[in-house]
Structure formats: C-alpha cells, structure tokens
Design a protein around this motif. Sequence first.
Motif, short mmCIF file in Angstrom:
data_model
loop_
_atom_site.label_atom_id
_atom_site.label_comp_id
_atom_site.label_asym_id
_atom_site.label_seq_id
_atom_site.Cartn_x
_atom_site.Cartn_y
_atom_site.Cartn_z
N ASP A 408 0.80 -1.23 0.15
CA ASP A 408 0.10 0.01 -0.10
C ASP A 408 1.00 1.26 0.11
O ASP A 408 1.61 1.62 1.25
N GLU A 488 -8.20 -2.96 -7.97
CA GLU A 488 -7.11 -3.19 -7.16
C GLU A 488 -6.01 -2.52 -7.39
O GLU A 488 -4.94 -2.84 -6.58
N SER A 511 -4.28 2.74 -1.26
CA SER A 511 -5.58 2.57 -0.86
C SER A 511 -6.28 4.02 -0.91
O SER A 511 -7.42 4.12 -0.61
#
Length: 624
Positions: A408, A488, A511
């Motif tokens: 992330d 994603e 994210s």
Amino acid sequence: MPEYLAPGVYVEEVSFRAKSIEGVPTSTTGMAGMARFGPVQYAEFDGPSTCKPRLITSYTEFERVYGGLAPMQLSDGSERVAYLAHAARAFFNNGGRRLYVSRVYQAPAGMTTFNACGQLTAVTDAGNATWRARWPGEDGNVLVETRVTRSRNLGFNWPADPNDVLNKAAWGIQVRTARAGAVVEVLPAGPLADNAPLTNTLYVIEVDNNGRQTFIDSSGNPAVVADGTPLALVELRVIVRGPGGRIDSYEQLGAHSAQSRHIGKVLERDDPEDENAMVWLDLSVLDTAHRHHPAALMKGLQAAAKRLAGGVDGAVPAPDALRGNEADVDHAERRATGLEALGELEDIAIVAMPDSGVSGLPADPLFSQLCVDHLVAHAEKYRYRIAVADARPSMSITDIREFRGRFDSKYAALYHPWIEVLDPMFPAVPGVPPRKLLLPPSGFVCGIYARSDIERGVHKAPANEVVRGLTQFEININKARQDVLNPEGVNCLRFFEGRGSRVWGARTMSSDPEWKYVNVRRLFIYVEHSIEKATQWAVFEPNQERLWANIRRMVEDFLLVLWRDGALVGAKPEEAYFVRCDRSTMTQNDLDNGRMICQVGIAPSRPAEFVIFRVGQWTADAQG
C-alpha cells in the motif's frame, strides 16, 4: 547595504523581477541489479574508488560499461538471464534517454569480490606485475596483449662548439627526444619484424641536471655505449580484447613513473585515462628501486600470457544486498551500494529493480515480495521518485491479486504481466523456431514514462501508450480480467487488434483515493521538488513582507505555466491554484522561531479513465 566611503560614481546591479522556478527533470530513471561487468563497490573496500552509479544515455554505452545481454553463469552452475541489461535495452527502445545504473554483485561463497576479478601475472627480473580486471565478472577474463613499438635510430653526438660551457661534445652518444626513464634498445644489424621480442641489450635512460643522458644496463650500473651504436626508443602498446568484439587500444606507453604516459598511470585502478577501461596494472610488488626496472617490466609484459582468468559472475544477491547500504560517513571509501547508491542522486525520478521478479530457478515468492518492499521503501524514503514494480512471471489472476494486496503506497505502481521478446542473442535462422525470452515489464514501462514526459508532460498519465520491442505478452488479459485487476491497482498490459500492445492502466498501489493515479502523484512530486530546489535562496533572508511577496510571485508564475500546459483543472488561474504567504499562514510564534510558511493548492488534472458516451433516441419537432 553597500558602503559608500569615498566620493565617486557607483554602479550597482539590482533585480526588479521575481525569481523563476525551473522544473526538475522527471524522466531520469535509476535501476539497480545484476550486470555482467561494470562499476560496483567491493565488499572488502580494496577495489576501484570510482564505483558510483553511472549515467547512461544509450544502450551502446550500457554495453560498454556494464556488459551485454549474454546470460550470466552463476557460481552454483545455473544460468541467469541478464534482466538488467534487457531492461536497459527496453528502456531506451521505448523512449528513455537518461538512466543511472547501480550494479549489485554477490561474490560466491568463500570468495571476495577482489578475487572474483580476472587476473594475469607477468614475471619480471624486478618483481611481478599483475594485470587485473577492474570489476568482477566473467567478462573480466579479457585478452591483454602488450606489444612494443620501436622508433628509428635516434642516436647522435653533439657537435663541438667552443661556446658550449657544458662541452656536450664530450658526452658521447645521446638519444633524441628521450626523457628520464625512457627505454632504448640497441638495434640489430638485420631487419627487425614488428613486435619482435625485445633483445637483451636494453638501457634505461637517466638524465642529470645538465640534461646529459646516462645509460643504465641490466645490472643497474651506468654503461658505456660506443659512438655510432644504433639506438631505438622503445614504447608499449596495450590492446585489450573484451566480449562482443570490443577492442581497447592504449598507445605510446612508458614503463617509468616519471613519464607522463606511464603505463601504471594510464591504466591505473582508480582514475585511468579511459574511465571504462576493463583492466588495470598492479605494480605494487615491482622493485622500482632497481634502476633497470622499466626495461625489465617491458620484457615481462611482452612475454607474459595474454588471457586473464578467475573472473566469475557470482551468485544471485539477497534482497538486502539489492537494497544496499548507505555510505559510511566515517570512511569515505565505503560508498553506498544497491538502491541506496541511487538515493544519493537527486535528479532520479523513476526507480526500478528488474531482478526482483526471479531469484533463481524456480522463482521464490518471498524474494520478489522483499525486493518490492525495499523498492517501495526507497521511493517513500527519498520522496521525489516513484517505483515501478514487477510481479513474478507466470502468475495467475489469483496470484497477482494476492501479490498486489501485500503493498500500500502512493509512491509505487505495479504492472502485469511479463513481456515476451525474441532473444537477441540468437538471430533468426530459416527453418529454426526463434528463441524467446520472458522479461519483467519495468524496463519497458520506465521507458514509456520517460517518453510520455518528454512528449506530453508529467501531468499526462503514462497509459494508452504503445509498448515497443515485444512479440506478445506472457498472458492475454481481456476486459473481464481487467475488470477485476484494475480496481485493485494492478496496471495491465494488453493487446488490442489494430492498435497494438499498450499500457492499459495508470494507478498507484495506494488505498487512498486522493492518490489513485500515477500522473497525479508524479505531478505533485514535480511541483514539490521544483519549488524546493528553486527556493533555496530564501533561507536566512529577512522574514518579512518583501520575502513573502517574492515567494508568492515566483510560485504563481510557475503554476501559471502548468495551468496553460493543461496540467491543472480550471477555466481561470484562480480556479486552478492558489498561493498564500502572509500573516494568515504564519503566527508570531512561527516568525519568532524562523519559520516562513507558504501554502500552495493545486487542482491536478486526472486522467479520463472511463470515457462514457450516453446515446439515446431523440425525435425532433416536425417543421411545417
């Protein structure tokens, strides 16, 4: 203000305009990984000091410095694709122009980096001289040929001159153009073939304060040379034959340290005449106190064998070795290695590690994960760069989703799948199926980043761009698969009939929806880095309204150009950005503690990822 102490006219230069901000480069790329040859930090710190990452501007230059595309023969007997070399080739084929390379080398178990370099010892009467490859690797087992070049007869006698206070006519035979340390040879009566072995009648010239030459024989004592003796000046020529037909030649070399083209200086370890020299001459055990040692060195080098031996390609570095270490602040010879060496270069904006996808055969999943971890941490640590990450080859849709889910970061982007190319080491032969290779996409994508920046600007998403130099992608990703992968943060590489192979994604591995797109992240990097570099002059300036006004004008002028180029959203500049630097952004406490605070807001242009046309029926009113 300047002082005026004496009457007179004083002319001073002043500026009536705000300073300007020059945009930093955004297409310069840095790569770390394994190469066949080239600069690398020796683990035991007894290698060349010129081991910093090199700036490469073409693939031809990469081959000369870091070796070619041939597979590497690892110490465990396996063969490994030179992923870094292929990535550099793909980078330049896809539009890249500036590439920094940090080579990582892992010596085999029980061997030092120094011993992994090819070497060849020449035995002389005055001690040994050793040819050594400057860098480890099998490419260092080069062919070194030392030839001798002889001049014509240069012997002469000074004529008698009654006004000559030195009485040079009594000096005996001398040699024209010869300097201290030069080697001369008594020419035989018959013809002499080119590069014929040196005879035993060699003298080393010594010169006194008056310029008189003395001839030192093999015993180290002055010799008497009869008038009329034919004497030729002897010099060396070194020819180094490397891989891929490379030939380096070094001419007019002497063997004494007093000579300007001493072979030990021209081909020294740290700073040779040619910074990309493949070999250096180790004279550490040569007895330079022996007065005849230059002649002995020439004979030994000419008679020595020619092929260096002992260079090995090493082993696959561990993820921590690819990450590298920072430079030792207490020991200047301990330089940064791996990715950390790229951290010392401010102009790098894109980083990649082409070796991260495969640790060996078979692929090690944990190896790839750790390498990408280090790459992402590097980009976040140095802020002003983005990491282009590779997954492993042959990953299913489940594998790539699981791999992507481990990260992330708004400073990294992941591309999938790997890319198939024709193996350039095996040219096509009629009737024989061409050999193909699978390569990580990072080299291709970094080149596309650079091409997009150069042609359109950093604000343009590096997507919907053609991938050059491939046969096909490892797997065919269709819309159904991308419907799963794109949300994603997996940027897919796809083939479209009639439109070729293209990058079909521009998302980071973050994210945070604010940093969803690669071009938004890179635009902010560009703006932040440019402002930081251009405002260094403001440090320690008087912190008051004049400084604040200068800062505002400087930043506003810079952002206005970005808005005009289409990097910012807004019909008017006021809608696209704002710059505040006044008492509303600073408290008295800030001023008392030396802080000048400027707030800059920009409205970045996001990519049109989903282009939607809504089409419906419409009945026009009847016209009478």
